[in-house]
Design a protein around this motif. Structure first.
Motif, PDB file in Angstrom:
ATOM      1  N   LYS A  82       0.879  -1.234  -0.127  1.00 32.41           N
ATOM      2  CA  LYS A  82      -0.434   0.054   0.097  1.00 32.41           C
ATOM      3  C   LYS A  82       0.914   1.134  -0.268  1.00 32.41           C
ATOM      4  CE  LYS A  82      -3.929  -2.350   2.046  1.00 32.41           C
ATOM      5  NZ  LYS A  82      -4.427  -2.702   3.044  1.00 32.41           N
ATOM      6  N   GLN A 116      -3.205 -11.712   3.209  1.00 30.12           N
ATOM      7  CA  GLN A 116      -3.436 -11.163   4.770  1.00 30.12           C
ATOM      8  C   GLN A 116      -2.557 -10.366   5.166  1.00 30.12           C
ATOM      9  OE1 GLN A 116      -2.750 -14.886   7.261  1.00 30.12           O
ATOM     10  NE2 GLN A 116      -2.182 -15.786   4.987  1.00 30.12           N
ATOM     11  N   GLY A 117      -1.884  -9.772   4.613  1.00 24.37           N
ATOM     12  CA  GLY A 117      -1.470  -8.292   5.218  1.00 24.37           C
ATOM     13  C   GLY A 117      -1.519  -7.478   5.002  1.00 24.37           C
ATOM     14  N   TYR A 118      -2.004  -6.064   5.973  1.00 25.98           N
ATOM     15  CA  TYR A 118      -2.572  -5.218   6.282  1.00 25.98           C
ATOM     16  C   TYR A 118      -1.864  -4.187   5.280  1.00 25.98           C
ATOM     17  CZ  TYR A 118       1.150  -4.647   9.167  1.00 25.98           C
ATOM     18  OH  TYR A 118       2.945  -4.579  10.140  1.00 25.98           O
ATOM     19  N   GLU A 184      -5.322   7.168   7.308  1.00 24.30           N
ATOM     20  CA  GLU A 184      -4.793   7.631   8.478  1.00 24.30           C
ATOM     21  C   GLU A 184      -4.949   5.800   8.742  1.00 24.30           C
ATOM     22  OE1 GLU A 184      -7.663   9.140  10.779  1.00 24.30           O
ATOM     23  OE2 GLU A 184      -6.388  11.381  10.869  1.00 24.30           O
ATOM     24  N   HIS A 185      -5.801   4.636   8.151  1.00 23.12           N
ATOM     25  CA  HIS A 185      -5.879   3.204   8.324  1.00 23.12           C
ATOM     26  C   HIS A 185      -5.233   2.383   7.171  1.00 23.12           C
ATOM     27  CE1 HIS A 185      -7.375   4.054  12.064  1.00 23.12           C
ATOM     28  NE2 HIS A 185      -8.616   4.932  11.454  1.00 23.12           N
TER      29      HIS A 185
ATOM     30  N   LEU B 151       5.807   0.140  14.499  1.00 22.88           N
ATOM     31  CA  LEU B 151       5.008  -0.921  14.423  1.00 22.88           C
ATOM     32  C   LEU B 151       3.973  -2.058  16.489  1.00 22.88           C
ATOM     33  CD1 LEU B 151       6.606  -4.041  12.204  1.00 22.88           C
ATOM     34  CD2 LEU B 151       5.093  -2.452  12.393  1.00 22.88           C
ATOM     35  N   PHE B 152       4.783  -1.505  17.684  1.00 26.48           N
ATOM     36  CA  PHE B 152       3.836  -1.011  18.538  1.00 26.48           C
ATOM     37  C   PHE B 152       3.452  -0.647  19.166  1.00 26.48           C
ATOM     38  CE2 PHE B 152       6.989  -5.198  17.607  1.00 26.48           C
ATOM     39  CZ  PHE B 152       5.626  -6.331  17.878  1.00 26.48           C
ATOM     40  N   ASP B 173      -2.550   3.661  13.572  1.00 23.25           N
ATOM     41  CA  ASP B 173      -2.483   2.558  13.791  1.00 23.25           C
ATOM     42  C   ASP B 173      -0.950   1.977  14.481  1.00 23.25           C
ATOM     43  OD1 ASP B 173      -5.068   2.830  13.920  1.00 23.25           O
ATOM     44  OD2 ASP B 173      -5.042   1.426  12.126  1.00 23.25           O
ATOM     45  N   HIS B 174      -0.824   0.565  15.054  1.00 25.33           N
ATOM     46  CA  HIS B 174       0.303  -0.106  15.438  1.00 25.33           C
ATOM     47  C   HIS B 174       0.058  -1.340  14.717  1.00 25.33           C
ATOM     48  CE1 HIS B 174       2.353   3.213  17.328  1.00 25.33           C
ATOM     49  NE2 HIS B 174       1.496   3.513  17.612  1.00 25.33           N
ATOM     50  N   PRO B 175      -0.034  -1.378  13.891  1.00 22.18           N
ATOM     51  CA  PRO B 175      -0.101  -3.130  13.352  1.00 22.18           C
ATOM     52  C   PRO B 175       0.003  -4.383  13.625  1.00 22.18           C
ATOM     53  CG  PRO B 175       1.650  -2.467  11.871  1.00 22.18           C
ATOM     54  CD  PRO B 175       1.148  -1.060  12.859  1.00 22.18           C
ATOM     55  N   MET B 176       1.409  -4.451  14.558  1.00 25.67           N
ATOM     56  CA  MET B 176       2.107  -6.051  15.000  1.00 25.67           C
ATOM     57  C   MET B 176       1.509  -5.970  16.977  1.00 25.67           C
ATOM     58  SD  MET B 176       3.842  -7.635  13.382  1.00 25.67           S
ATOM     59  CE  MET B 176       4.636  -8.542  13.990  1.00 25.67           C
ATOM     60  N   ARG B 177       0.334  -5.593  17.324  1.00 19.01           N
ATOM     61  CA  ARG B 177      -0.253  -5.161  18.319  1.00 19.01           C
ATOM     62  C   ARG B 177      -1.426  -6.407  17.701  1.00 19.01           C
ATOM     63  NH1 ARG B 177      -0.888  -0.033  22.084  1.00 19.01           N
ATOM     64  NH2 ARG B 177       0.884   0.921  22.355  1.00 19.01           N
ATOM     65  N   TYR B 180      -4.486  -5.184  16.771  1.00 20.35           N
ATOM     66  CA  TYR B 180      -4.794  -4.166  15.716  1.00 20.35           C
ATOM     67  C   TYR B 180      -5.822  -5.387  14.612  1.00 20.35           C
ATOM     68  CZ  TYR B 180      -3.585  -2.770  10.611  1.00 20.35           C
ATOM     69  OH  TYR B 180      -3.684  -2.310   9.540  1.00 20.35           O
ATOM     70  N   ALA B 182      -6.882  -5.619  10.718  1.00 25.23           N
ATOM     71  CA  ALA B 182      -6.232  -4.959   9.186  1.00 25.23           C
ATOM     72  C   ALA B 182      -7.519  -4.725   8.453  1.00 25.23           C
ATOM     73  CB  ALA B 182      -5.689  -6.027   8.422  1.00 25.23           C
TER      74      ALA B 182
ATOM     75  N   LYS C  67       4.072 -10.379  10.983  1.00 22.17           N
ATOM     76  CA  LYS C  67       2.353 -10.511  11.221  1.00 22.17           C
ATOM     77  C   LYS C  67       1.920 -11.665  10.737  1.00 22.17           C
ATOM     78  CE  LYS C  67      -1.389  -8.416  12.899  1.00 22.17           C
ATOM     79  NZ  LYS C  67      -1.541  -8.114  14.695  1.00 22.17           N
ATOM     80  N   GLU C  70       2.214 -15.393  12.527  1.00 27.69           N
ATOM     81  CA  GLU C  70       2.331 -14.921  14.257  1.00 27.69           C
ATOM     82  C   GLU C  70       0.481 -15.717  13.598  1.00 27.69           C
ATOM     83  OE1 GLU C  70       2.532 -11.817  16.039  1.00 27.69           O
ATOM     84  OE2 GLU C  70       4.367 -11.743  16.108  1.00 27.69           O
ATOM     85  N   ARG C 344       5.417 -14.703  19.242  1.00 33.83           N
ATOM     86  CA  ARG C 344       5.747 -13.327  18.870  1.00 33.83           C
ATOM     87  C   ARG C 344       7.718 -14.136  17.598  1.00 33.83           C
ATOM     88  NH1 ARG C 344       7.313 -10.028  16.306  1.00 33.83           N
ATOM     89  NH2 ARG C 344       8.862  -8.095  16.576  1.00 33.83           N
TER      90      ARG C 344
END
Lengths: 213, 218, 386
Positions: A82, A116-118, A184-185, B151-152, B173-177, B180, B182, C67, C70, C344
């Protein structure tokens, strides 16, 4: 249009006949210059294709241009994230018509293993039209050559006039597409809905499966 | 290199520091030390400079998110029931507060030993997310701490250039939390099941409804 | 988090202190730039031709490997590791396998260790060969050197394809061994490739090493001091070019590297030329290792049949495993909470950490040298951004 058999017969006699359309398409398909633009793993296979063993120069396409202004073909070789998507769309917009796109590899088609990745764009065709899709992760160099030949066939069949004429001969057709912005997202917009529609697929044993029947 | 010895050595040389030995029960037996925020930089500097330790190579820096967890355990309690003392089972709930943890793996190039593992935790996951940066001690932590910030959402005090590393600057956002969510932007999976199947169905019905409304419009 | 988000603003060129010259030019190189080796961007502040400031921008290939891993099983992440450093997939598998083996306490049979060394060192050969080609390409020697390098790479790709079924994404290692044994005739073919490889090195050295232009472009360019290299966590050939005597194959004694007789080449000055030459010397050492491994490889199983590979649940705990990948120290940090998937999963990417010092190397150099310095660091964006 000259009859195909007659044309063959005449060429045996030393008389070459052609049409403007054939000549025009022949010229375009024989010197497709790709944009020098690698995104991820597939780019290495793209480079391998241009090297001596697979020798993309046989198709008149070894001239990789670093500038989009001089390129006819964009090979989207790898995962489009993205963060990268606005730049890819901008590069596409900067290419002059006629321009073609090959989506190389699973990631460029649909996000592939990283779907699946954001931060992964689920297919570059959400933002601009793609002409040829090559599956594979990464596709072998032979697959890229095959895609290349398919594209050449496609160009060969393009008509100069009529309602089916290609985009670059149609003044009304759009050749630039909206560049998404960083939100923002997520990207805004998340897809260009004039180019891309959510596919209707049959998921076995589901409600949509029944309603589709 | 025994971590217990290193711990007592640091305690003798860095006055006032509070170290906690964290046992690692897995076969790797890589135990770790938890540092307190106030003395973290002093301890790190000592580890780097002490002549017999010389942990001059900070290899890996990473974050771990531990959301608040609720533990339920059954406890047998003696109680007076109807004037009689009986053993009654009671369910007790304890909440472990959430925390963000940062882990450093150190090696020594000079002495060729290692690894030792340092960890630090934030107070919680929402507001008290500050932590001293160890970038002044080891440069290699610079980009990795930026990545953790990105990320955190751990804020490193004393970091020279704390910006997002991987996501774009406007991203919030902090995506590795672990909590989160998606963006919901893929339509179907070829072998969907469970939650993905539910989502696929929802997307499909939305797409069909959209098609139908478009057809009506025409 | 209000103060946190404030910090995410991009650096404004106006906030950079004036450097005495009137005009500074900010130049964004990348993310689409032919010599950034993928989608990497550098914001360079120039005073004429000289670099005054350089800020790398990452994340254009951030595809959420950690991610995704995990939510995958332990084995399910193995194919993803192929796509980290996509030029050398087998060493990525290896680092991951070592971390999981540490976490779960799995032993590896002898033949599998030999196969790991053979495939791993072949990977190192083709990585370094490719790097030399790309570096030459960046320097303007367009075409020929890269074609020579890719000719050799294709030979090794054929070996990988014969062994694992795939050219690039080999997915070859399993926890406690390897996926398949060598097919008939593979070892002979590999011996032939290895025996012919020094010829390529000689040819390449004759072609380029004494070249005056190359010396001009590389010597005394992008000098990395030994102290900075250690403090900044630089590893692999880049650190050794600066004289840091640290090779994880010798330090950690992992796998069976103790059995082989090989040396660790070290550089003196730490400039681009040293980083370039160190790869030549490492390839020659890799050939030595390969010859010894192919001579000594025993028969036997490639994986202990009792080892549970699919659906295993390691005990709660954590492990950090690392190997000497062609780029440097590739480590995997895994935390298990006793479930099927890691709690993790973290990759310690050598490419990213080697890039930490890019600004230090480039300041004061010409803008054309930035490209050469970046090429000599040897990055692969799949690993930098993950």
């Amino acid at each position: 249009m000259v009859d195909e058999e007659l044309k063959n017969e005449m060429s045996k006699q030393g008389i070459v006949t052609t049409t403007l359309q054939e000549l025009y398409n022949w010229g375009r398909r024989s010197s497709l210059w790709p944009l020098n633009f690698g995104l991820a793993c597939c780019a290495i296979e793209m480079i391998a294709t241009t090297m001596a063993r697979y020798d993309m120069a046989r198709f008149g396409a070894e001239v990789f241009r670093p500038s989009p202004r001089q390129a006819d073909l964009m090979i989207v070789a790898g995962t489009v994230t993205k963060k990268m998507a606005p730049q890819v769309v901008r590069l596409y917009n900067q290419m002059p018509e006629p321009k073609y796109v090959i989506a190389m590899g699973a990631c460029a088609i649909s996000g592939g293993p990283f779907k699946q990745g954001y931060n992964v764009l689920k297919g570059i065709d959400r933002y601009f039209p793609v002409d040829i899709y090559i599956p594979g992760c990464p596709p072998r160099p032979e697959a890229l050559l095959d895609a290349f030949m398919s594209l050449q066939k496609m160009i060969d069949a393009q008509q100069l006039t009529g309602p089916n004429r290609p985009r670059h001969l149609n003044a009304d057709a759009k050749s630039e597409f909206i560049v998404p912005k960083f939100g923002e997202h997520d990207l805004e917009p998340a897809q260009n809905s004039t180019v891309w529609k959510a596919p209707l697929v049959q998921i076995s044993g589901t409600e949509t499966d029944k309603s589709a029947k | 290199m025994n971590l217990e010895n290193i711990k007592s050595e640091i305690e003798a040389n860095v006055p006032g520091c509070q170290l906690e030995f964290v046992l690692n029960p897995s076969p790797s037996a890589q135990h770790s030390l938890r540092l307190d925020h106030a003395h973290a930089v002093a301890v790190a500097t000592y580890l780097r400079d002490a002549a017999d330790l010389r942990f001059d190579f900070c290899s890996n820096v990473t974050g771990i998110d531990w959301p608040a967890k609720e533990l339920t355990e059954k406890v047998k309690v003696k109680k007076l029931v109807d004037g009689e003392e009986k053993e009654v089972e009671e369910v007790r709930k304890t909440t472990i507060p959430g925390t963000l943890e940062v882990v450093y793996h150190l090696f020594s190039v000079e002495k060729k030993h290692g690894p030792i593992t340092l960890r630090m935790s934030t107070k919680d996951r929402e507001t008290e997310v500050h932590m001293p940066s160890l970038t002044p001690v080891w440069r290699s932590a610079e980009f990795q701490e930026r990545e953790i910030f990105d990320l955190f959402g751990v804020v490193f005090d004393g970091h020279p250039d704390l910006r997002r590393l991987l996501m774009w600057p406007d991203f919030i956002d902090h995506p590795m939390r672990r909590d989160y969510v998606a963006p919901d932007d893929f339509e179907y999976e070829p072998t969907a099941h469970d939650a993905v199947l539910q989502r696929a169905n929802q997307h499909q019905s939305e797409a069909i409804a959209k098609l139908a409304s478009e057809a009506e419009g025409k | 988090m209000s103060d946190a988000t404030n910090l995410t603003a991009q650096i404004d060129i106006n906030t950079i202190p004036a450097l005495g010259k009137e005009q500074l030019l900010e130049l964004a190189m990348g993310p689409q730039h032919p010599s950034t080796h993928g989608v990497f961007r550098m914001n360079v502040v120039l005073d004429g031709e000289r670099v005054m400031k350089l800020k790398p921008v990452f994340g254009y290939l951030h595809r959420n490997h950690e991610k995704i891993a995990e939510s995958e099983t332990y084995l399910g992440s193995m194919p993803y590791t192929d796509r980290l450093d996509y030029i050398c997939s087998i060493t990525n598998n290896w680092a991951y396998a070592i971390a999981v083996e540490k976490l779960a306490g799995i032993e590896v049979p002898e033949r599998a260790e030999y196969l790991r060394v053979i495939t791993g060192e072949l990977t190192r050969l083709q990585n370094h060969a490719c790097l030399l080609g790309f570096l030459m390409q960046d320097m303007g020697a367009s075409g020929t050197p890269l074609m020579y390098a890719f000719r050799e790479r294709e030979k090794i790709m054929d070996l990988f394809e014969g062994l694992t079924g795939a050219r690039m994404m080999c997915n070859y290692l399993r926890f406690g061994g390897c996926r398949v044994d060598t097919p008939a005739g593979w070892m002979d073919a590999a011996r032939k490739v290895v025996a012919e490889f020094p010829r390529f090195l000689d040819e390449y050295e004759n072609l380029l090493v004494g070249n005056e232009i190359l010396m001009d472009r590389t010597q005394e360019v992008g000098i990395l001091s030994k102290e900075l290299a250690i403090n900044a966590g630089i590893s692999g050939p880049m650190a050794r070019a600066s004289g840091v005597d640290y090779d994880i194959r010798k330090v950690d004694h992992y796998s069976i590297y103790d059995r082989f007789n090989f040396r660790i080449p070290l550089g003196e000055r730490g400039d681009v030329y040293d980083r370039y030459m160190i790869r030549f010397l490492e390839m020659r050492e890799s050939i030595k290792i390969l010859e010894q491994a192919m001579r000594d490889i025993p028969d036997g199983p490639i994986v202990d049949p009792k080892t549970k590979i699919r659906g295993f649940r390691p005990k709660p705990g954590e492990a950090y495993g690392r190997i000497e990948s062609p780029k440097g120290e590739l480590g995997f940090y895994l935390v298990s909470d006793g479930a099927l998937n890691p709690y993790r999963y973290r990759v310690r990417p050598p490419s990213l950490i080697n890039l930490t010092v890019l600004e230090d190397l480039c300041i004061g150099q010409n803008v054309a040298d930035v490209v050469v310095i970046l090429g000599s660091i040897d990055i692969v964006l799949g690993e930098v951004d993950r």
